[in-house]
Design a protein around this motif. Structure first.
Motif, PDB file in Angstrom:
ATOM      1  N   UNK A 122       0.841  -1.194   0.000  1.00  0.00           N
ATOM      2  CA  UNK A 122       0.000   0.000   0.000  1.00  0.00           C
ATOM      3  C   UNK A 122       0.877   1.245   0.000  1.00  0.00           C
ATOM      4  N   UNK A 123       0.593   2.178  -0.878  1.00  0.00           N
ATOM      5  CA  UNK A 123       1.360   3.416  -0.946  1.00  0.00           C
ATOM      6  C   UNK A 123       1.246   4.169   0.378  1.00  0.00           C
ATOM      7  N   UNK A 124       2.383   4.594   0.907  1.00  0.00           N
ATOM      8  CA  UNK A 124       2.419   5.329   2.157  1.00  0.00           C
ATOM      9  C   UNK A 124       2.563   4.452   3.393  1.00  0.00           C
ATOM     10  N   UNK A 125       2.431   3.140   3.222  1.00  0.00           N
ATOM     11  CA  UNK A 125       2.556   2.215   4.358  1.00  0.00           C
ATOM     12  C   UNK A 125       4.032   1.859   4.578  1.00  0.00           C
ATOM     13  N   UNK A 126       4.443   1.805   5.838  1.00  0.00           N
ATOM     14  CA  UNK A 126       5.807   1.400   6.161  1.00  0.00           C
ATOM     15  C   UNK A 126       5.879  -0.115   6.264  1.00  0.00           C
ATOM     16  N   UNK A 127       6.887  -0.695   5.615  1.00  0.00           N
ATOM     17  CA  UNK A 127       7.074  -2.143   5.624  1.00  0.00           C
ATOM     18  C   UNK A 127       8.460  -2.480   6.174  1.00  0.00           C
ATOM     19  N   UNK A 163      16.061  -8.547 -14.242  1.00  0.00           N
ATOM     20  CA  UNK A 163      15.957  -7.248 -13.585  1.00  0.00           C
ATOM     21  C   UNK A 163      17.236  -6.464 -13.846  1.00  0.00           C
ATOM     22  N   UNK A 164      17.139  -5.165 -14.018  1.00  0.00           N
ATOM     23  CA  UNK A 164      18.327  -4.370 -14.349  1.00  0.00           C
ATOM     24  C   UNK A 164      19.278  -4.194 -13.169  1.00  0.00           C
ATOM     25  N   UNK A 165      20.561  -4.151 -13.476  1.00  0.00           N
ATOM     26  CA  UNK A 165      21.596  -3.814 -12.488  1.00  0.00           C
ATOM     27  C   UNK A 165      21.892  -2.327 -12.691  1.00  0.00           C
ATOM     28  N   UNK A 166      21.162  -1.475 -11.971  1.00  0.00           N
ATOM     29  CA  UNK A 166      21.202  -0.036 -12.260  1.00  0.00           C
ATOM     30  C   UNK A 166      21.473   0.824 -11.024  1.00  0.00           C
ATOM     31  N   UNK A 167      22.146   0.225 -10.028  1.00  0.00           N
ATOM     32  CA  UNK A 167      22.591   0.971  -8.843  1.00  0.00           C
ATOM     33  C   UNK A 167      21.443   1.579  -8.035  1.00  0.00           C
ATOM     34  N   UNK A 168      20.299   0.901  -8.035  1.00  0.00           N
ATOM     35  CA  UNK A 168      19.168   1.345  -7.209  1.00  0.00           C
ATOM     36  C   UNK A 168      18.580   0.152  -6.473  1.00  0.00           C
ATOM     37  N   UNK A 169      18.234   0.368  -5.212  1.00  0.00           N
ATOM     38  CA  UNK A 169      17.582  -0.658  -4.397  1.00  0.00           C
ATOM     39  C   UNK A 169      16.815   0.043  -3.289  1.00  0.00           C
ATOM     40  N   UNK A 170      15.760  -0.588  -2.814  1.00  0.00           N
ATOM     41  CA  UNK A 170      15.034  -0.011  -1.696  1.00  0.00           C
ATOM     42  C   UNK A 170      15.826  -0.147  -0.395  1.00  0.00           C
ATOM     43  N   UNK A 171      16.707  -1.124  -0.373  1.00  0.00           N
ATOM     44  CA  UNK A 171      17.578  -1.312   0.796  1.00  0.00           C
ATOM     45  C   UNK A 171      18.764  -2.148   0.364  1.00  0.00           C
ATOM     46  N   UNK A 172      19.937  -1.844   0.916  1.00  0.00           N
ATOM     47  CA  UNK A 172      21.096  -2.703   0.694  1.00  0.00           C
ATOM     48  C   UNK A 172      21.998  -2.637   1.918  1.00  0.00           C
ATOM     49  N   UNK A 173      22.762  -3.702   2.117  1.00  0.00           N
ATOM     50  CA  UNK A 173      23.699  -3.780   3.233  1.00  0.00           C
ATOM     51  C   UNK A 173      25.065  -3.326   2.751  1.00  0.00           C
ATOM     52  N   UNK A 182      28.272 -18.701  10.612  1.00  0.00           N
ATOM     53  CA  UNK A 182      26.958 -18.355  11.143  1.00  0.00           C
ATOM     54  C   UNK A 182      26.136 -17.594  10.104  1.00  0.00           C
ATOM     55  N   UNK A 183      24.810 -17.716  10.237  1.00  0.00           N
ATOM     56  CA  UNK A 183      23.897 -16.943   9.403  1.00  0.00           C
ATOM     57  C   UNK A 183      23.884 -15.491   9.878  1.00  0.00           C
ATOM     58  N   UNK A 184      23.871 -14.559   8.925  1.00  0.00           N
ATOM     59  CA  UNK A 184      23.849 -13.130   9.229  1.00  0.00           C
ATOM     60  C   UNK A 184      22.468 -12.569   8.907  1.00  0.00           C
ATOM     61  N   UNK A 185      21.862 -11.892   9.873  1.00  0.00           N
ATOM     62  CA  UNK A 185      20.542 -11.297   9.680  1.00  0.00           C
ATOM     63  C   UNK A 185      20.679  -9.959   8.960  1.00  0.00           C
ATOM     64  N   UNK A 186      19.981  -9.806   7.840  1.00  0.00           N
ATOM     65  CA  UNK A 186      19.891  -8.545   7.111  1.00  0.00           C
ATOM     66  C   UNK A 186      18.464  -8.033   7.287  1.00  0.00           C
ATOM     67  N   UNK A 187      18.300  -6.780   7.713  1.00  0.00           N
ATOM     68  CA  UNK A 187      16.942  -6.274   7.918  1.00  0.00           C
ATOM     69  C   UNK A 187      16.895  -4.779   7.655  1.00  0.00           C
ATOM     70  N   UNK A 188      15.711  -4.283   7.358  1.00  0.00           N
ATOM     71  CA  UNK A 188      15.524  -2.867   7.097  1.00  0.00           C
ATOM     72  C   UNK A 188      14.050  -2.545   6.963  1.00  0.00           C
ATOM     73  N   UNK A 189      13.764  -1.319   6.514  1.00  0.00           N
ATOM     74  CA  UNK A 189      12.375  -0.895   6.342  1.00  0.00           C
ATOM     75  C   UNK A 189      12.321   0.181   5.267  1.00  0.00           C
ATOM     76  N   UNK A 190      11.128   0.404   4.726  1.00  0.00           N
ATOM     77  CA  UNK A 190      10.932   1.480   3.765  1.00  0.00           C
ATOM     78  C   UNK A 190       9.449   1.792   3.686  1.00  0.00           C
ATOM     79  N   UNK A 191       9.106   2.962   3.144  1.00  0.00           N
ATOM     80  CA  UNK A 191       7.718   3.363   2.938  1.00  0.00           C
ATOM     81  C   UNK A 191       7.392   3.186   1.465  1.00  0.00           C
ATOM     82  N   UNK A 192       6.381   2.395   1.185  1.00  0.00           N
ATOM     83  CA  UNK A 192       6.048   2.075  -0.200  1.00  0.00           C
ATOM     84  C   UNK A 192       5.610   3.322  -0.953  1.00  0.00           C
TER      85      UNK A 192
END
Length: 332
Positions: A122-127, A163-173, A182-192
């Motif tokens: 949903x547009x405007x919702x934080x995920x 998908x294009x490799x164009x130096x854009x992502x909603x989140x990156x580590x 060990x497994x490494x946890x990657x996490x983040x958030x964004x507003x759609x």
């Protein structure tokens, strides 16, 4: 005189039921993972070779040929924990996927995995989103990279339409993930900002914008990561605590190697009381660098590994009943 008074009891009852119903829907959405088959447990066919992510239900290639690993596989190199590109138990359950994020042989070479979300954002919702990754580490996957991340999309992609490799992502580590143990946890958030229907995971940045670390400098190597337990939700706590809807306990190891990573000495002990008879250490190419027989054996022994170079090794321990293989990291 009779004064008529409207009876609102039925109306109020109906409104209360509607409010309760809406609250239940709201709570249900909050505690919901929008990623289908998030722990890669469901499959149509057991994988038998690399490049078979399409056998994992609802996941597919969004660029090149990512892989699917499952303990059901008859191929020992596709069945965890011993895999083509690393030694690793699933973070949960019996399966995980894998993809490379950087290669030395082709510029900007990437693998991406993706799936359609169970409902549109949903547009405007934080995920909030999270997933676990682990660096392969076995030759030729002896490179580690940063920029592993997430992009949401309104359209799907495929092997033929990557998908294009164009130096854009909603989140990156931005950290270079080197941990092969060990497994490494990657996490983040964004507003759609759009009605996104798809999630894509991988490295969306070109070579000039990707930092790497070559753990064992050789030619024709690449950075490779296993991935497990992917979550997207409007509830931060849900993704914080989620570890797979079909979570199973990771196999309890009967052998303990400590410390790991190690510097000069390593202790090997048998938890189940079975005597240790033989220990062999091999490097990533399979070359034996240490071996020792212990006669009648004991449940604990110590090895001096100061003579070994820093890097990743495999330790094969033979007890009075079984043979166990564990990963060992040596640092200096």
């Amino acid at each position: 005189m009779y004064i008529w008074k409207p009876d609102y009891s039925g109306f109020l009852y109906f409104e209360m039921k509607k409010i309760v119903f809406l609250l239940l829907i709201s709570n249900s959405l909050l505690g919901q993972n929008l990623v289908p088959n998030p722990d890669f447990e469901q499959f149509s066919i057991c994988p038998n070779d690399i490049n078979e992510l399409s056998y994992c239900s609802l996941w597919s290639s969004y660029c090149k040929t990512p892989d699917y690993f499952n303990t059901c596989s008859p191929n020992s190199y596709i069945s965890p924990p011993s895999c083509y590109f690393g030694f690793q138990y699933p973070h949960s359950g019996n399966a995980f996927a894998g993809f490379y994020t950087y290669g030395t042989w082709i510029n900007n070479d990437r693998e991406l995995i993706g799936t359609q979300l169970t409902s549109s954002l949903l547009i405007g919702q934080k995920y909030f989103f999270s997933f676990y990754i682990n660096n392969g580490g076995i030759y030729p996957t002896t490179v580690a990279s940063n920029k592993v991340g997430v992009r949401f999309s309104t359209v799907p992609y495929s092997y033929n339409n990557p998908a294009p490799i164009n130096n854009t992502a909603h989140f990156y580590c931005n950290d270079i993930i080197t941990d092969t143990v060990k497994w490494t946890l990657i996490r983040g958030s964004f507003i759609a900002d759009s009605v996104y229907n798809y999630i894509i995971i991988g490295n969306f940045f070109d070579d000039n914008n990707t930092d790497t670390l070559n753990l064992e400098p050789t030619n024709n190597v690449f950075a490779y990561y296993f991935i497990d337990d992917v979550c997207v939700s409007t509830d931060s706590l849900y993704c914080e605590n989620w570890v797979g809807v079909n979570e199973q306990s990771v196999k309890k190891e009967e052998i303990t190697i400590y410390p790991n990573p190690a510097y000069n000495n390593v202790s090997v002990s048998s938890k189940n009381g079975k005597n240790i008879k033989h220990i062999v250490i091999t490097d990533l190419t399979g070359r034996q660098v240490y071996g020792n027989n212990y006669g009648t054996g004991s449940i604990e022994t110590e090895m001096n590994i100061l003579f070994l170079q820093p890097g990743n090794y495999f330790v094969t321990i033979t007890t009075s009943e079984n043979i166990h293989t564990e990963k060992l990291v040596i640092v200096k």
